[in-house]
Design a protein around this motif. Structure first.
Motif, PDB file in Angstrom:
ATOM      1  N   LEU A 498      -0.152  -1.704   6.295  1.00  0.00           N
ATOM      2  CA  LEU A 498       0.305  -1.465   7.294  1.00  0.00           C
ATOM      3  C   LEU A 498      -1.440  -2.455   8.683  1.00  0.00           C
ATOM      4  CD1 LEU A 498       2.842   1.231   7.773  1.00  0.00           C
ATOM      5  CD2 LEU A 498       3.475  -1.463   8.352  1.00  0.00           C
ATOM      6  N   ARG A 499      -2.513  -1.120   7.760  1.00  0.00           N
ATOM      7  CA  ARG A 499      -3.735  -1.134   8.602  1.00  0.00           C
ATOM      8  C   ARG A 499      -3.550  -2.784   9.251  1.00  0.00           C
ATOM      9  NH1 ARG A 499      -4.617   3.425   5.700  1.00  0.00           N
ATOM     10  NH2 ARG A 499      -5.549   2.143   4.223  1.00  0.00           N
ATOM     11  N   GLU A 500      -4.134  -3.844   7.902  1.00  0.00           N
ATOM     12  CA  GLU A 500      -4.521  -5.727   8.417  1.00  0.00           C
ATOM     13  C   GLU A 500      -3.534  -5.998   7.983  1.00  0.00           C
ATOM     14  OE1 GLU A 500      -5.598  -5.569   4.147  1.00  0.00           O
ATOM     15  OE2 GLU A 500      -6.991  -4.297   3.720  1.00  0.00           O
ATOM     16  N   ARG A 501      -1.902  -5.722   9.002  1.00  0.00           N
ATOM     17  CA  ARG A 501      -1.551  -6.388   8.665  1.00  0.00           C
ATOM     18  C   ARG A 501      -0.938  -7.177   8.171  1.00  0.00           C
ATOM     19  NH1 ARG A 501       0.873  -5.162  14.041  1.00  0.00           N
ATOM     20  NH2 ARG A 501      -1.246  -3.981  15.217  1.00  0.00           N
ATOM     21  N   THR A 502      -0.475  -7.204   7.355  1.00  0.00           N
ATOM     22  CA  THR A 502      -0.138  -8.051   5.760  1.00  0.00           C
ATOM     23  C   THR A 502       0.964  -8.121   5.621  1.00  0.00           C
ATOM     24  OG1 THR A 502      -2.152  -6.912   4.128  1.00  0.00           O
ATOM     25  CG2 THR A 502      -0.815  -8.146   3.604  1.00  0.00           C
ATOM     26  N   SER A 503       1.899  -9.470   5.709  1.00  0.00           N
ATOM     27  CA  SER A 503       2.957  -9.617   5.464  1.00  0.00           C
ATOM     28  C   SER A 503       3.138  -9.594   4.063  1.00  0.00           C
ATOM     29  CB  SER A 503       3.194 -11.209   5.757  1.00  0.00           C
ATOM     30  OG  SER A 503       2.306 -12.177   3.979  1.00  0.00           O
ATOM     31  N   PHE A 504       4.697  -9.067   4.023  1.00  0.00           N
ATOM     32  CA  PHE A 504       5.861  -8.207   3.053  1.00  0.00           C
ATOM     33  C   PHE A 504       6.403  -9.708   2.984  1.00  0.00           C
ATOM     34  CE2 PHE A 504       4.181  -4.504   5.523  1.00  0.00           C
ATOM     35  CZ  PHE A 504       3.553  -4.352   4.374  1.00  0.00           C
ATOM     36  N   GLN A 505       6.508 -10.097   1.421  1.00  0.00           N
ATOM     37  CA  GLN A 505       7.500 -11.080   1.641  1.00  0.00           C
ATOM     38  C   GLN A 505       8.764 -10.342   0.513  1.00  0.00           C
ATOM     39  OE1 GLN A 505       7.458 -14.474   2.002  1.00  0.00           O
ATOM     40  NE2 GLN A 505       5.824 -14.083   3.011  1.00  0.00           N
ATOM     41  N   MET A 506       9.825 -10.137   0.998  1.00  0.00           N
ATOM     42  CA  MET A 506      10.821  -9.998   0.298  1.00  0.00           C
ATOM     43  C   MET A 506      12.308 -10.492  -0.056  1.00  0.00           C
ATOM     44  SD  MET A 506      10.264  -6.231  -0.059  1.00  0.00           S
ATOM     45  CE  MET A 506       9.122  -5.547   0.200  1.00  0.00           C
ATOM     46  N   LYS A 507      12.851 -10.056  -0.911  1.00  0.00           N
ATOM     47  CA  LYS A 507      14.292 -11.017  -0.387  1.00  0.00           C
ATOM     48  C   LYS A 507      15.257 -10.028   0.678  1.00  0.00           C
ATOM     49  CE  LYS A 507      15.547 -12.038  -5.248  1.00  0.00           C
ATOM     50  NZ  LYS A 507      15.865 -11.669  -5.928  1.00  0.00           N
ATOM     51  N   PRO A 508      15.880 -11.310   1.688  1.00  0.00           N
ATOM     52  CA  PRO A 508      16.819 -10.670   2.788  1.00  0.00           C
ATOM     53  C   PRO A 508      17.897  -9.594   2.363  1.00  0.00           C
ATOM     54  CG  PRO A 508      16.701 -12.913   3.025  1.00  0.00           C
ATOM     55  CD  PRO A 508      15.956 -12.390   1.429  1.00  0.00           C
ATOM     56  N   PRO A 509      17.727  -8.367   2.694  1.00  0.00           N
ATOM     57  CA  PRO A 509      18.847  -7.684   2.120  1.00  0.00           C
ATOM     58  C   PRO A 509      20.351  -7.964   2.459  1.00  0.00           C
ATOM     59  CG  PRO A 509      17.352  -6.806   3.721  1.00  0.00           C
ATOM     60  CD  PRO A 509      17.536  -8.135   3.742  1.00  0.00           C
ATOM     61  N   GLN A 510      20.646  -7.349   1.180  1.00  0.00           N
ATOM     62  CA  GLN A 510      22.066  -8.389   1.453  1.00  0.00           C
ATOM     63  C   GLN A 510      23.216  -6.780   0.675  1.00  0.00           C
ATOM     64  OE1 GLN A 510      24.267 -12.380  -0.978  1.00  0.00           O
ATOM     65  NE2 GLN A 510      24.181 -10.564  -2.607  1.00  0.00           N
ATOM     66  N   VAL A 511      24.036  -6.806   1.766  1.00  0.00           N
ATOM     67  CA  VAL A 511      24.926  -5.647   1.710  1.00  0.00           C
ATOM     68  C   VAL A 511      26.801  -6.216   1.011  1.00  0.00           C
ATOM     69  CG1 VAL A 511      26.171  -4.036   2.753  1.00  0.00           C
ATOM     70  CG2 VAL A 511      23.618  -4.459   3.264  1.00  0.00           C
ATOM     71  N   LEU A 512      26.912  -5.669  -0.131  1.00  0.00           N
ATOM     72  CA  LEU A 512      28.375  -6.144  -0.524  1.00  0.00           C
ATOM     73  C   LEU A 512      28.776  -5.038  -0.713  1.00  0.00           C
ATOM     74  CD1 LEU A 512      26.939  -8.471  -3.874  1.00  0.00           C
ATOM     75  CD2 LEU A 512      28.333  -9.431  -1.950  1.00  0.00           C
ATOM     76  N   GLU A 513      30.105  -4.848   0.603  1.00  0.00           N
ATOM     77  CA  GLU A 513      31.121  -3.551  -0.218  1.00  0.00           C
ATOM     78  C   GLU A 513      32.045  -4.116  -0.877  1.00  0.00           C
ATOM     79  OE1 GLU A 513      31.850  -3.281   4.248  1.00  0.00           O
ATOM     80  OE2 GLU A 513      30.055  -3.123   4.939  1.00  0.00           O
ATOM     81  N   LYS A 514      32.358  -5.672  -1.286  1.00  0.00           N
ATOM     82  CA  LYS A 514      33.289  -5.595  -2.601  1.00  0.00           C
ATOM     83  C   LYS A 514      32.942  -6.143  -3.442  1.00  0.00           C
ATOM     84  CE  LYS A 514      37.070  -7.163   0.989  1.00  0.00           C
ATOM     85  NZ  LYS A 514      37.611  -8.337   1.629  1.00  0.00           N
ATOM     86  N   PRO A 515      33.150  -4.759  -4.739  1.00  0.00           N
ATOM     87  CA  PRO A 515      32.926  -5.914  -5.913  1.00  0.00           C
ATOM     88  C   PRO A 515      33.854  -7.298  -6.131  1.00  0.00           C
ATOM     89  CG  PRO A 515      33.812  -2.904  -6.331  1.00  0.00           C
ATOM     90  CD  PRO A 515      34.349  -3.882  -4.600  1.00  0.00           C
ATOM     91  N   PRO A 516      32.308  -8.253  -6.692  1.00  0.00           N
ATOM     92  CA  PRO A 516      33.037  -9.208  -7.408  1.00  0.00           C
ATOM     93  C   PRO A 516      34.531  -9.697  -7.956  1.00  0.00           C
ATOM     94  CG  PRO A 516      31.272  -9.422  -7.245  1.00  0.00           C
ATOM     95  CD  PRO A 516      31.411  -7.868  -7.173  1.00  0.00           C
TER      96      PRO A 516
END
Length: 734
Positions: A498-516
């Motif tokens: 946060l101090r160094e304003r480093t980028s965060f590489q993450m997977k876009p959150p995926q919300v699954l409400e139904k079991p496949p």
């Protein structure tokens, strides 16, 4: 000795080869050694003491904790021609007397008992007169206080060592950490035991965790989308089990509850209905399932969070015991963690509460895990999973790529930091509520609606922020507290970013409400003629009902699927089916062969891709050609063909369909054992087939090619041409 075991394995049980460690365990036991065997559910534990019992003189006694398991295993042994019996409280005095008399005469090779039965007045004296030559203790983890299902009555089994000092003892279980394994050997007084621990990996199981939103709706939707499958819904409470069963029944799905609060007779009836395929679904507490030998459970769905990893592993292990693809779905929410922690806080024993809290943390960690779930499960049992992607859990099947999520991560981390600055660290859910601008009582009471980060994340859902928070926990940017409050704080790595304003590489959150939806023919399944398979299932159910046994006592799904892909036409070919021994051939061969031939009078036989070494179809994700050698059956067909026999003559002589014989020869062509397809396919026919393949391709199987050829050239010729093309392509690549 090994030769006799192999011979009995095929003749009695109908299998050509042992599963991992079975043969080593049997050999050690027959040599008089004590053995501790840790094999996963579906790994073939029962056979480890059943097969040696046939090779020994005298009686093998099996200690088993559940009445249902005893009857189930005895039914299957009798169906295979093995003399076995059980003694328990379900028998009438007359039945018990008849069995005791048979034991006195030496009529049986195996006797199943509950541990309590052993110590009834006078029973040990009877036991001494029955020429006992081996003792097997199933579910042996019950003897250990460190196990997940400790039973005090198991501790008395230690006295058997002094009563029968020279008897080889085999202790078996599906779930045991190193500590539990050592305790089993110590408590039973085993003498320098051989310890065999198979892999805990169940490659046919797919593990999925789905955010828990509206559990009754989620369970209903999942069951509706898997209507043809047999499944277990595990619930934390009796009330929940009843509610889910009622919801399913209201939707027209045959489902029954099972829990300790039901009358004993009703429990037994509901369990029997499930085992016999009269109902496809049972909604149960953990009181259900231990020792249940139903092999064709296609899914286990946890509607509530299990208390510990061992219990979860054992419960999910009731899916896919036959080795066919099955699914394990967990509905997970932080609310369940809080609920379980509340129960733990009510415990009077501080030491027990501490253990329960640790187990809950491990279970919650599994639910939050963002890397391979299979690797996480195996790691718990001290096993390393090779590779980073198992290809069969929700995380490994997730093909989303990491992207720049800096702004979202900064919002969430800053919000948590601001909350902690107030002096009252809170959990992730509370931080998400603040971020989304919730007007909940707790947010307002704490004054967190006055924070600068209040409401700055209102554009995203609660599930979105929770999923992102779990990734930050996994990547070490957030950490949970070690106390029972489970509060969350940014780590030093997060503060530096946060101090160094480093980028965060993450997977876009995926919300699954139904079991496949589970897929019936996913990779690893045994591809077959599904219409014939359903027909054979109907026949199996009819025969099982007539005999008063579960359908899998007649044949398992694996055997039926092999029948529905090879179309056996003779007793010899039927005996080659996995799971068909001599007794089952004699009893069922005629009616099954008749049904298969009747099916072929109205239906064209289908063609299928080759099976891999595990006996299942290769994954469609893998495009590598099978370069293994032809099996002995293929080579026998080739020998007859080279001797001048026609396809029709070989089929009649060997008891297979002509399509199967053509498949044998195609295998020989592809592997180079047969030089060409001259005399089987005319050059002009081969050219037509190749031209059609160039247009249609082979990815969808043989039928599209067959139909494009106006059904003028049969499947066997198409298969032979493809085999030659594959071989030529391999030679070119080399």
């Amino acid at each position: 000795m090994t030769g006799y075991l192999q011979q009995s394995l095929k003749q009695v049980f109908g299998y050509d080869s042992f599963r991992p460690l079975q043969q080593e365990i049997m050999t050690a036991s027959l040599a008089g050694r004590d053995v501790v065997a840790i094999l996963p559910t579906g790994g073939g534990k029962s056979l480890c003491y059943q097969l040696p019992a046939l090779e020994r003189e005298g009686l093998t006694v099996v200690i088993s904790p559940l009445i249902a398991l005893m009857k189930d295993q005895v039914d299957q042994l009798l169906a295979s021609g093995v003399s076995a019996t059980f003694l328990n409280s379900s028998l009438s005095p007359a039945e018990t007397g008849a069995r005791l008399a048979g034991l006195g005469r030496g009529d049986y090779k195996l006797l199943y008992l509950a541990p309590e039965r052993l110590f009834l007045d006078g029973f040990l004296d009877k036991l001494k007169g029955w020429n006992i030559t081996a003792l097997a203790i199933d579910e042996a983890h019950c003897i250990s206080e460190w196990g997940h299902d400790f039973r005090p009555e198991y501790r008395r089994l230690a006295s058997l060592r002094s009563i029968f000092p020279g008897l080889p003892v085999m202790a078996l279980t599906a779930t045991a950490t190193t500590r539990v394994r050592e305790d089993i050997a110590h408590q039973l007084g085993l003498q320098n035991p051989e310890v065999h621990v198979a892999s805990f990996n169940r490659p046919n199981l797919v593990y999925r965790v789905v955010p828990k939103q509206k559990p009754q709706d989620q369970v209903l939707e999942y069951v509706q989308r898997n209507q043809d499958a047999s499944g277990i819904i595990y619930c934390q409470s009796r009330r929940s089990a009843e509610a889910h069963a009622e919801t399913l029944r209201s939707a027209g799905i045959r489902a029954l509850p099972y829990h300790a609060g039901l009358p004993q007779q009703e429990r037994a009836q509901n369990q029997e209905a499930f085992i016999r395929d009269d109902v496809p679904v049972v909604c149960a507490t953990i009181a259900f399932g231990m020792g249940i030998n139903k092999p064709n459970v296609r899914y286990v769905l946890h509607a509530d969070l299990p208390k510990n990893i061992e219990g979860y592993y054992q419960e999910t292990g009731r899916a896919g015991r036959d080795g066919l693809p099955s699914e394990c779905v967990l509905l997970f929410s932080a609310g369940d963690v809080v609920k379980n922690r509340h129960f733990i806080n009510q415990m009077e024993d501080p030491a027990a509460a501490q253990v329960a809290e640790q187990q809950l943390r491990q279970m919650a960690g599994f639910g939050d895990h963002t890397d391979c779930r299979r690797a996480a499960l195996l790691r718990y049992f001290g096993e390393h999973f090779p590779g980073e992607n198992c290809g069969s859990c929700d995380n490994c099947l997730d093909d989303r790529q990491e992207v720049d999520m800096t702004q979202a991560c900064q919002k969430l981390l800053s919000c948590i930091y601001r909350i902690n600055q107030q002096g009252y660290p809170m959990g992730l859910n509370h931080a998400v509520n603040v971020l989304r601008g919730s007007k909940s009582v707790r947010v307002l009471e704490k004054g967190h609606d006055q924070l600068s980060t209040y409401g700055i994340g209102s554009e995203e859902s609660t599930g979105y922020w929770q999923a992102l928070g779990k990734q930050l926990l996994q990547k070490g940017f957030l950490e949970n507290s070690d106390d029972t409050y489970n509060t969350v704080s940014p780590t030093e790595a997060a503060m530096q970013a946060l101090r160094e304003r480093t980028s965060f590489q993450m997977k876009p959150p995926q919300v699954l409400e139904k079991p496949p939806k589970s897929t019936r023919n996913r990779a690893g399944d045994i591809e077959c003629d599904e219409g014939l398979f359903d027909k054979l299932r109907e026949l199996r159910k009819q025969l099982a009902d007539e005999q008063g046994v579960p359908p899998y006592v007649v044949f398992g799904d694996v055997a039926l699927r092999h029948m529905a892909r090879s179309y056996p036409a003779s007793e010899e070919a039927f005996l080659a089916i996995p799971g068909v021994g001599q007794k089952k051939l004699n009893e069922y061969g005629g009616v099954f062969l008749e049904t298969i031939q009747g099916w072929l009078t109205d239906h064209e036989p289908q063609s299928f891709s080759p099976l891999n070494n595990a006996g299942t179809n290769r994954s469609s994700a893998s495009k590598k050609k099978d370069t293994s050698l032809p099996n002995p059956s293929n080579l026998e067909t080739l020998k007859l063909f080279k001797s001048g026999f026609s396809i029709a003559q070989i089929a009649k002589r060997r008891g297979f369909t002509e399509s199967t014989i053509e498949g044998h020869l195609a295998r020989c062509v592809e592997t180079g054992y047969m030089e060409n397809i001259d005399g089987l396919v005319q050059p002009s026919e081969a050219e037509r087939i190749k031209e059609t393949i160039a247009i249609v391709g082979t990815e969808a199987g043989l039928r599209p090619i067959y139909e494009e050829l106006d059904e003028q050239l049969d499947f066997g010729k198409i298969r032979l041409v493809i085999a030659q093309m594959n071989r030529d392509a391999d030679h070119t690549a080399q």
